[in-house]
Design a protein around this motif. Structure first.
Motif, PDB file in Angstrom:
ATOM      1  N   PRO A  93       4.183  24.072  74.138  1.00  0.00           N
ATOM      2  CA  PRO A  93       2.836  24.168  73.777  1.00  0.00           C
ATOM      3  C   PRO A  93       2.830  25.378  72.738  1.00  0.00           C
ATOM      4  O   PRO A  93       3.728  26.397  72.819  1.00  0.00           O
ATOM      5  N   ASN A  94       1.690  25.696  71.948  1.00  0.00           N
ATOM      6  CA  ASN A  94       1.521  26.783  71.022  1.00  0.00           C
ATOM      7  C   ASN A  94       0.884  27.519  71.914  1.00  0.00           C
ATOM      8  O   ASN A  94       0.677  27.781  73.145  1.00  0.00           O
ATOM      9  N   ASP A  95       0.337  28.763  71.046  1.00  0.00           N
ATOM     10  CA  ASP A  95      -0.169  29.921  71.778  1.00  0.00           C
ATOM     11  C   ASP A  95      -1.436  29.281  72.664  1.00  0.00           C
ATOM     12  O   ASP A  95      -1.756  29.844  73.860  1.00  0.00           O
ATOM     13  N   ARG A  96      -2.248  28.442  71.936  1.00  0.00           N
ATOM     14  CA  ARG A  96      -3.258  27.948  73.001  1.00  0.00           C
ATOM     15  C   ARG A  96      -2.828  27.161  74.174  1.00  0.00           C
ATOM     16  O   ARG A  96      -3.301  27.246  75.310  1.00  0.00           O
ATOM     17  N   GLY A  97      -1.729  26.453  73.912  1.00  0.00           N
ATOM     18  CA  GLY A  97      -1.082  26.054  75.229  1.00  0.00           C
ATOM     19  C   GLY A  97      -0.761  26.704  76.242  1.00  0.00           C
ATOM     20  O   GLY A  97      -0.780  26.312  77.388  1.00  0.00           O
ATOM     21  N   HIS A  98      -0.224  27.882  75.863  1.00  0.00           N
ATOM     22  CA  HIS A  98       0.264  28.969  76.785  1.00  0.00           C
ATOM     23  C   HIS A  98      -0.745  29.224  77.484  1.00  0.00           C
ATOM     24  O   HIS A  98      -0.822  29.703  78.759  1.00  0.00           O
ATOM     25  N   ASP A  99      -1.995  29.501  76.663  1.00  0.00           N
ATOM     26  CA  ASP A  99      -3.143  29.944  77.180  1.00  0.00           C
ATOM     27  C   ASP A  99      -3.621  29.321  78.605  1.00  0.00           C
ATOM     28  O   ASP A  99      -3.955  29.527  79.611  1.00  0.00           O
ATOM     29  N   CYS A 146       2.939  23.073  69.416  1.00  0.00           N
ATOM     30  CA  CYS A 146       3.417  23.812  68.559  1.00  0.00           C
ATOM     31  C   CYS A 146       4.083  23.499  67.388  1.00  0.00           C
ATOM     32  O   CYS A 146       4.308  24.177  66.588  1.00  0.00           O
ATOM     33  N   GLY A 147       4.060  21.782  67.450  1.00  0.00           N
ATOM     34  CA  GLY A 147       4.692  21.480  66.114  1.00  0.00           C
ATOM     35  C   GLY A 147       5.912  20.477  66.607  1.00  0.00           C
ATOM     36  O   GLY A 147       6.238  19.713  65.753  1.00  0.00           O
ATOM     37  N   ASP A 148       6.730  20.806  67.497  1.00  0.00           N
ATOM     38  CA  ASP A 148       7.929  19.922  67.948  1.00  0.00           C
ATOM     39  C   ASP A 148       7.574  19.022  68.806  1.00  0.00           C
ATOM     40  O   ASP A 148       8.422  18.175  69.334  1.00  0.00           O
ATOM     41  N   TRP A 151      10.471  30.210  79.629  1.00  0.00           N
ATOM     42  CA  TRP A 151      11.433  31.384  78.871  1.00  0.00           C
ATOM     43  C   TRP A 151      10.413  31.821  77.453  1.00  0.00           C
ATOM     44  O   TRP A 151      10.634  32.752  77.061  1.00  0.00           O
ATOM     45  N   GLY A 152       9.457  31.151  77.050  1.00  0.00           N
ATOM     46  CA  GLY A 152       8.803  31.461  75.832  1.00  0.00           C
ATOM     47  C   GLY A 152       8.462  30.763  74.606  1.00  0.00           C
ATOM     48  O   GLY A 152       7.851  31.153  73.651  1.00  0.00           O
ATOM     49  N   GLN A 153       9.188  29.683  74.768  1.00  0.00           N
ATOM     50  CA  GLN A 153       9.265  28.740  73.532  1.00  0.00           C
ATOM     51  C   GLN A 153       8.079  28.100  73.137  1.00  0.00           C
ATOM     52  O   GLN A 153       7.161  27.604  73.967  1.00  0.00           O
ATOM     53  N   GLY A 154       7.847  27.827  71.916  1.00  0.00           N
ATOM     54  CA  GLY A 154       6.573  27.249  71.268  1.00  0.00           C
ATOM     55  C   GLY A 154       5.260  28.442  70.950  1.00  0.00           C
ATOM     56  O   GLY A 154       4.720  28.261  70.080  1.00  0.00           O
ATOM     57  N   ALA A 155       5.365  29.620  71.685  1.00  0.00           N
ATOM     58  CA  ALA A 155       4.492  30.714  71.337  1.00  0.00           C
ATOM     59  C   ALA A 155       5.000  31.455  70.057  1.00  0.00           C
ATOM     60  O   ALA A 155       6.001  31.452  69.650  1.00  0.00           O
ATOM     61  N   SER A 156       3.876  32.093  69.373  1.00  0.00           N
ATOM     62  CA  SER A 156       4.188  32.681  68.116  1.00  0.00           C
ATOM     63  C   SER A 156       5.009  34.091  68.399  1.00  0.00           C
ATOM     64  O   SER A 156       5.562  34.689  67.560  1.00  0.00           O
ATOM     65  N   ASN A 187       2.129  36.318  73.478  1.00  0.00           N
ATOM     66  CA  ASN A 187       1.366  35.070  73.697  1.00  0.00           C
ATOM     67  C   ASN A 187       1.834  34.162  74.637  1.00  0.00           C
ATOM     68  O   ASN A 187       1.282  32.747  74.742  1.00  0.00           O
ATOM     69  N   THR A 188       3.034  34.448  75.179  1.00  0.00           N
ATOM     70  CA  THR A 188       3.470  33.488  76.191  1.00  0.00           C
ATOM     71  C   THR A 188       2.859  33.616  77.536  1.00  0.00           C
ATOM     72  O   THR A 188       2.204  34.549  77.938  1.00  0.00           O
ATOM     73  N   TRP A 189       2.811  32.390  78.334  1.00  0.00           N
ATOM     74  CA  TRP A 189       1.953  32.488  79.593  1.00  0.00           C
ATOM     75  C   TRP A 189       2.814  33.375  80.509  1.00  0.00           C
ATOM     76  O   TRP A 189       2.069  34.287  81.469  1.00  0.00           O
ATOM     77  N   VAL A 190       3.720  33.491  80.547  1.00  0.00           N
ATOM     78  CA  VAL A 190       4.665  34.511  81.487  1.00  0.00           C
ATOM     79  C   VAL A 190       4.169  36.170  81.034  1.00  0.00           C
ATOM     80  O   VAL A 190       3.817  36.844  82.206  1.00  0.00           O
ATOM     81  N   TYR A 191       4.316  36.289  79.960  1.00  0.00           N
ATOM     82  CA  TYR A 191       3.667  37.651  79.461  1.00  0.00           C
ATOM     83  C   TYR A 191       2.498  38.022  79.874  1.00  0.00           C
ATOM     84  O   TYR A 191       2.351  39.029  80.440  1.00  0.00           O
ATOM     85  N   LYS A 192       1.588  37.105  79.466  1.00  0.00           N
ATOM     86  CA  LYS A 192       0.108  37.379  79.955  1.00  0.00           C
ATOM     87  C   LYS A 192      -0.199  37.473  81.530  1.00  0.00           C
ATOM     88  O   LYS A 192      -0.823  38.277  82.026  1.00  0.00           O
ATOM     89  N   LEU A 193       0.623  36.496  82.073  1.00  0.00           N
ATOM     90  CA  LEU A 193       0.579  36.749  83.864  1.00  0.00           C
ATOM     91  C   LEU A 193       1.051  37.794  84.158  1.00  0.00           C
ATOM     92  O   LEU A 193       0.360  38.828  85.029  1.00  0.00           O
ATOM     93  N   ARG A 194       2.160  38.332  83.583  1.00  0.00           N
ATOM     94  CA  ARG A 194       2.709  39.905  84.023  1.00  0.00           C
ATOM     95  C   ARG A 194       1.685  40.893  83.875  1.00  0.00           C
ATOM     96  O   ARG A 194       1.488  41.723  84.492  1.00  0.00           O
TER      97      ARG A 194
END
Length: 252
Positions: free
Chosen positions: A227-233, A221-223, A60-65, A69-76
């Protein structure tokens, strides 16, 4: 009297000739109901470029800033460079488990969530996808479901994919701030999933996690859950380097 009648007839004839010289187009009546434009979806045309994601909060995008920066957006964005017609339909939602994405017509299970009739496999199939991605990294284990029931839910999903001849990819578990025993389950279940569905599981658990499957600091991401931005990468790169995914979407 006869003279007046001739004048009237002449006037009517002139009006008729003038009317015939105009384009024969019916005037728009403001009281006439305007029919809505017909969309591709309403025509129910089979789409061959839809990639559907069923998943939880990370998809869904949680964790990214940001969304970008989400993996789904980048994949799209990446897929648009392969085929501009490719479209990712993201049905993921925070908190979702393998129960939420089951088929609408499936039997209800006591003390387990009902299928979400807006975000489940039944909806995914209506999109006529060329690929379905299932990304449910830890919520089932967090909710206390057994490995057996989780695997059975995956088997039901995959059985439908195979029956409908739809390529599919499952993602591994992700690190989470669990007890050690639960974190060990993350690793063991990912191994079980890959063994059960060989060639269909992208495994990035060890990339995101340390030796005990907690998040590496650079990817947290802190929780402790997302994952944070790098994790989504990491997840994004795992997809674009995974041969079965590349084959399914036509990447070289």
């Amino acid at each position: 009297m006869q003279k007046n009648l001739l004048l009237v007839c002449g006037a009517l004839l002139c009006l008729a000739i003038a009317a015939c010289s105009k384009t024969d187009v019916a005037p728009v009546d403001s009281t006439t109901e305007v029919l809505p434009a017909i969309s591709i979806q309403s025509l129910n045309i089979v789409q061959q470029n839809n990639i559907v994601i069923l998943g939880g909060s990370t998809a869904w995008g949680q964790g990214a800033s940001s969304v970008q920066n989400t993996w789904v957006y980048k994949l799209r964005a990446k897929l648009k460079t392969v085929d501009k017609k490719d479209t990712i339909i993201n049905l993921a939602f925070p908190g979702y488990t393998t129960y939420h994405v089951r088929a609408t017509e499936g039997a209800k299970v006591t003390k387990r969530p009902d299928a979400d009739t807006l975000r489940n496999i039944t909806v995914a199939l209506r999109k006529h996808p060329k690929l379905i991605i299932v990304s449910l990294p830890s919520n089932d284990i967090n909710n206390g479901y057994t490995n057996e029931e989780i695997l059975n839910n995956y088997k039901a999903l995959v059985s439908t994919f195979v029956k409908e001849n739809i390529p599919y990819i499952l993602t591994s578990n992700q690190p989470r701030n669990f007890s050690y025993d639960q974190r060990l389950r993350l690793r063991n279940f990912t191994t079980l999933l890959a063994k059960t569905f060989p060639g269909h599981v992208i495994d990035y658990l060890n990339q995101l996690g340390d030796s005990q499957w907690s998040y590496k600091l650079i990817y947290n991401c802190g929780d402790g859950v997302h994952p944070n931005d790098r994790g989504h990468d990491v997840i994004y790169n795992a997809f674009i380097n995974y041969a079965p995914f590349k084959a399914a979407v036509g990447m070289k």
